[in-house]
Design an enzyme around this catalytic site. Structure first.
Site, PDB file in Angstrom:
ATOM      1  N   GLY A 108       0.761  -1.213  -0.269  1.00 29.63           N
ATOM      2  CA  GLY A 108      -0.036  -0.492   0.363  1.00 29.63           C
ATOM      3  C   GLY A 108       0.845   1.419  -0.065  1.00 29.63           C
ATOM      4  O   GLY A 108       2.055   0.970   0.108  1.00 29.63           O
ATOM      5  N   GLN A 126       2.731   9.838   1.722  1.00 32.60           N
ATOM      6  CA  GLN A 126       3.812   9.023   1.036  1.00 32.60           C
ATOM      7  C   GLN A 126       5.581   9.736   0.113  1.00 32.60           C
ATOM      8  O   GLN A 126       6.735   9.249  -0.210  1.00 32.60           O
ATOM      9  CB  GLN A 126       4.223   7.504   1.202  1.00 32.60           C
ATOM     10  CG  GLN A 126       3.556   7.234   2.836  1.00 32.60           C
ATOM     11  CD  GLN A 126       3.843   5.491   2.314  1.00 32.60           C
ATOM     12  OE1 GLN A 126       2.454   4.965   2.107  1.00 32.60           O
ATOM     13  NE2 GLN A 126       4.383   4.768   3.291  1.00 32.60           N
ATOM     14  N   CYS A 179       6.363  -0.693   6.548  1.00 34.95           N
ATOM     15  CA  CYS A 179       5.974   0.549   5.656  1.00 34.95           C
ATOM     16  C   CYS A 179       7.125   1.153   5.314  1.00 34.95           C
ATOM     17  O   CYS A 179       8.060   1.279   5.423  1.00 34.95           O
ATOM     18  CB  CYS A 179       5.294   1.960   6.973  1.00 34.95           C
ATOM     19  SG  CYS A 179       5.008   3.647   5.890  1.00 34.95           S
ATOM     20  N   LEU A 180       6.751   1.606   3.877  1.00 37.39           N
ATOM     21  CA  LEU A 180       8.041   1.811   3.070  1.00 37.39           C
ATOM     22  C   LEU A 180       8.791   2.969   3.727  1.00 37.39           C
ATOM     23  O   LEU A 180       9.596   3.631   3.363  1.00 37.39           O
ATOM     24  CB  LEU A 180       6.910   2.534   1.310  1.00 37.39           C
ATOM     25  CG  LEU A 180       6.972   1.005   0.946  1.00 37.39           C
ATOM     26  CD1 LEU A 180       5.850   1.129  -0.130  1.00 37.39           C
ATOM     27  CD2 LEU A 180       7.949   0.541   0.309  1.00 37.39           C
ATOM     28  N   HIS A 239      -3.827   0.798   7.766  1.00 33.83           N
ATOM     29  CA  HIS A 239      -2.431   1.430   7.607  1.00 33.83           C
ATOM     30  C   HIS A 239      -1.928   2.532   6.918  1.00 33.83           C
ATOM     31  O   HIS A 239      -1.773   4.233   7.333  1.00 33.83           O
ATOM     32  CB  HIS A 239      -1.742   0.523   7.098  1.00 33.83           C
ATOM     33  CG  HIS A 239      -0.374   0.982   7.235  1.00 33.83           C
ATOM     34  ND1 HIS A 239       0.952   0.344   8.229  1.00 33.83           N
ATOM     35  CD2 HIS A 239       0.254   1.866   6.247  1.00 33.83           C
ATOM     36  CE1 HIS A 239       1.636   1.213   7.755  1.00 33.83           C
ATOM     37  NE2 HIS A 239       1.604   1.625   6.749  1.00 33.83           N
ATOM     38  N   GLU A 240      -2.864   2.516   5.713  1.00 32.88           N
ATOM     39  CA  GLU A 240      -2.446   3.687   4.910  1.00 32.88           C
ATOM     40  C   GLU A 240      -3.767   4.725   4.642  1.00 32.88           C
ATOM     41  O   GLU A 240      -3.299   5.965   4.792  1.00 32.88           O
ATOM     42  CB  GLU A 240      -3.464   3.214   3.089  1.00 32.88           C
ATOM     43  CG  GLU A 240      -2.933   1.638   2.770  1.00 32.88           C
ATOM     44  CD  GLU A 240      -0.532   2.198   3.043  1.00 32.88           C
ATOM     45  OE1 GLU A 240      -0.477   3.576   2.842  1.00 32.88           O
ATOM     46  OE2 GLU A 240      -0.294   1.604   3.069  1.00 32.88           O
ATOM     47  N   HIS A 251      -2.135   7.419   7.211  1.00 29.73           N
ATOM     48  CA  HIS A 251      -1.431   8.068   6.532  1.00 29.73           C
ATOM     49  C   HIS A 251      -1.452   9.186   6.628  1.00 29.73           C
ATOM     50  O   HIS A 251      -1.557  10.708   6.617  1.00 29.73           O
ATOM     51  CB  HIS A 251      -0.662   7.032   5.319  1.00 29.73           C
ATOM     52  CG  HIS A 251       0.940   6.201   5.387  1.00 29.73           C
ATOM     53  ND1 HIS A 251       1.886   6.968   6.498  1.00 29.73           N
ATOM     54  CD2 HIS A 251       0.720   5.260   5.518  1.00 29.73           C
ATOM     55  CE1 HIS A 251       2.253   5.857   6.595  1.00 29.73           C
ATOM     56  NE2 HIS A 251       1.925   4.864   5.837  1.00 29.73           N
TER      57      HIS A 251
HETATM   58 NI    NI Z   1       2.807   3.157   5.999  1.00 28.33          NI
END
Ligand code: NI
Length: 155
Positions: free
Chosen positions: A46, A51, A88-89, A130-131, A134
């Protein structure tokens, strides 16, 4: 299409509030495609617009069942509880066990600006929560104690 640079922990944009999408312009469509390409290139499940440095309410997810695009997503119900490992990226190389709702239902617009609802359980429920976090400047590391965050491979 382009692979965008992924912002990492410490960059202010990850902590800022995001704006809802009013109209799916060509520019937004291009951004959605670039976000998908960036997510796949980084092998993530995701990605949210902050991000890649964009303060807009756009999320892309693929937990293995194909791409899902969510604009202005909102969780309208949550049920149960589930603890599982999460990364998480924007926090490269780190993971932690995070408590989330086991099932969620989300209302959003799709990539064409059409409203839809999606129910998720397991990994999809986790990715949705999670997304969407963000978009509110929240990272999973905020939901656990620092000592609970471990390096990939130390599991
Ligand atoms: Ni993330």
């Amino acid at each position: 299409m382009a692979v965008l640079e992924i912002k990492t922990l410490g960059e202010p944009v990850l902590r800022q509030q995001t704006q809802p999408i009013k109209r799916v312009t060509k520019r937004i469509s291009r951004l959605i495609r670039d976000m998908l390409e960036t997510m796949y290139a980084a092998e993530g499940a995701g990605l949210a617009a902050p991000q890649v440095g964009i303060r807009k309410q756009i999320v892309v997810i693929d937990v293995g069942d194909g791409p899902i695009v969510l604009l202005n997503p909102e969780i309208i119900s949550r049920e149960g509880e589930d603890i599982d490992v999460e990364g998480c990226l924007s926090v490269p190389g780190k993971k932690a066990y995070v408590k989330r709702a086991a099932n969620v239902e989300v209302e959003a617009l799709n990539e064409k600006g059409k409203p839809f609802r999606i129910k998720g359980e397991g990994l999809l429920a986790r990715a949705l929560q999670h997304e969407i976090d963000h978009l509110n400047g929240i990272l999973y590391v905020d939901l656990v104690d620092e000592a609970e965050i471990f390096s990939e491979g130390d599991e």
